[in-house]
Design a protein around this motif. Structure first.
Motif, PDB file in Angstrom:
ATOM      1  N   LYS A 413       0.825  -1.203   0.000  1.00  0.00           N
ATOM      2  CA  LYS A 413       0.000   0.000   0.000  1.00  0.00           C
ATOM      3  C   LYS A 413       0.860   1.254   0.000  1.00  0.00           C
ATOM      4  CE  LYS A 413      -3.836  -2.414   2.204  1.00  0.00           C
ATOM      5  NZ  LYS A 413      -4.748  -2.509   3.370  1.00  0.00           N
ATOM      6  N   ASP A 414       0.244   2.369  -0.331  1.00  0.00           N
ATOM      7  CA  ASP A 414       0.963   3.637  -0.444  1.00  0.00           C
ATOM      8  C   ASP A 414       1.601   4.013   0.897  1.00  0.00           C
ATOM      9  OD1 ASP A 414       1.276   6.254  -2.176  1.00  0.00           O
ATOM     10  OD2 ASP A 414       0.684   6.881  -0.154  1.00  0.00           O
ATOM     11  N   GLN A 417       0.361   7.388   2.569  1.00  0.00           N
ATOM     12  CA  GLN A 417      -0.955   7.230   3.182  1.00  0.00           C
ATOM     13  C   GLN A 417      -0.872   6.416   4.468  1.00  0.00           C
ATOM     14  OE1 GLN A 417      -3.764   5.712   0.314  1.00  0.00           O
ATOM     15  NE2 GLN A 417      -3.420   7.394  -1.132  1.00  0.00           N
TER      16      GLN A 417
END
Length: 440
Positions: A413-414, A417
């Motif tokens: 995932k990012d 973020q």
């Protein structure tokens, strides 16, 4: 935070018996022979550590004519439940084991009492200041340090290094080198590196790496402001993401972070684990010892003087409601601030995989021929312990928030973020628990 290791041991032990009696704590007067009775609750550790405690308690009792100490070993998986029940009933133990990170919190909430008035000033001489700081709150000492053990050490298989064309005497010094080495060492049967791989283990095992990457933890020193979005943390999460996404780390964890067996079993070429792994390797894999090396975990920029680990460990505290506080503190002093020989035996029993913050004990260990049986002890002391930071004492939820961010990075995932979510969660923890201003 070796609590994770203790929980692992407890899971194996199941409902291990409560040794040397299983009654409640702090009973005050009334022991046999008119002696005052004090109670020690010790969280269950390894068999070697438990045996040392039993022997030490027996020696203490033999030396006393006015006090008798009752010793209870409590499995880690029921510790919190049993302690809360005893406290609610007014029967908490007089003395009990606590890991450093919990001491300041227990002091703030009035669960334990200051030892400064109870243990003479000369008994505190020769202790490492940074470790003493782990048991202090508002200038008072609430525990007597027993040991420290770094949370992260790089162990590696020299034979597998040589097989991959790598110099067995040159472990990776930077995180890029760790990735490069890991690629060369990874085969269909052997992982390049094994380290923490879930949010709980990554939450505490990465404390030293958080310091290494950003020069601070993801909350301000006074606990008023979250700092998880510092851009320097991106490199830390990127390393985890690369190791996992490129298959250098196994997709399915081979064992919990505290478990040293994957290296001994030849399932990984490099392993990140705490200093306690040395005792397992020496005990269970003696034929492999010559083929195992140890070093400080790589630094992001190769600077070996920056921390890569935190120092956890155990101390003894005296309950705030103890009816025999002075006698309890006298026991703590006798055990931890008395004859160094007694503690040398403890470190010997644990294969010198832990380190004493007390100069007199550390000097005695260096003069003990048995210390040479642990070939990695000196390296870990000089390369890891010397530069390690004390483990943080803030709310566990803060550490877990950062562990969640690393786990998200593993999942691809990012990263920005993930760090933003951690920052928001830490901000929420600060507000809900009124943490602002409570830090150092």
């Amino acid at each position: 935070m070796r609590t994770q290791l203790i929980r692992l041991i407890a899971a194996v032990a199941g409902t291990a018996v409560l040794a040397v009696g299983c009654g409640s704590g702090g009973t005050g007067q009334g022991a046999a022979g008119g002696k005052a009775e004090i109670t020690l609750w010790q969280q269950k550790f390894t068999d070697q550590e438990d045996t040392w405690y039993k022997k030490a308690v027996a020696a203490f009792n033999k030396s006393q004519d006015k006090v008798v100490l009752k010793h209870v070993i409590v499995p880690a998986d029921v510790w919190d439940q049993k302690m809360k029940a005893a406290q609610a009933a007014g029967k908490a133990p007089d003395v009990y084991t606590v890991n450093y990170s919990k001491v300041p919190g227990f002091a703030r909430t009035g669960q334990i009492q200051a030892l400064d008035p109870l243990i003479p000033a000369d008994k505190w001489a020769g202790l490492q200041e940074s470790v003493v700081g782990s048991v202090e709150h508002k200038g008072k000492k609430y525990g007597y340090p027993m040991l420290v053990e770094p949370s992260a050490v790089l162990y590696y298989r020299k034979d597998l290094f040589a097989k991959a064309g790598l110099d067995p005497n040159k472990p990776p010094a930077t995180w890029q080198e760790l990735i490069d080495y890991g690629k060369k060492l990874t085969t269909k049967d052997v992982a390049g590196v094994v380290t923490a791989a879930n949010q709980i283990d990554m939450a505490w095992s990465s404390w030293g790496l958080q310091w290494n990457a950003a020069g601070h933890l993801p909350i301000s020193d006074d606990w008023s402001t979250p700092q998880a979005t510092d851009a320097k943390y991106k490199q830390l999460l990127q390393v985890y993401q690369t190791l996992y996404q490129q298959g250098i780390m196994p997709k399915q964890p081979l064992a919990p972070y505290a478990d040293a067996n994957p290296l001994g079993q030849g399932k990984t070429a490099m392993m990140v684990c705490g200093s306690w792994a040395a005792s397992v390797l020496l005990q269970d894999y003696p034929k492999l010892v010559a083929n195992i090396g140890a070093a400080a975990l790589p630094s992001f920029d190769g600077d070996t003087t920056k921390p890569t680990a935190t120092l956890g460990g155990w101390t003894l505290v005296v309950d705030a409601k103890s009816k025999n506080a002075k006698a309890s503190a006298d026991f703590v002093s006798w055990l931890l601030a008395g004859d160094p020989t007694l503690l040398v035996e403890f470190f010997k029993n644990t294969k010198f995989s832990k380190y004493s913050p007390r100069a007199a004990v550390a000097d005695a260990i260096k003069n003990d021929p048995a210390a040479a049986d642990n070939p990695w002890a000196r390296t870990i002391e000089e390369q890891v312990v010397k530069y390690a930071k004390p483990e943080p004492a803030y709310d566990w939820a803060i550490s877990l928030a950062f562990g969640k961010a690393i786990e998200k990075a593993l999942q691809g995932k990012d990263i920005d973020q993930a760090l933003q979510a951690a920052d928001a969660e830490i901000k929420d923890v600060i507000a809900k628990n009124n943490l602002a201003g409570q830090g150092s």
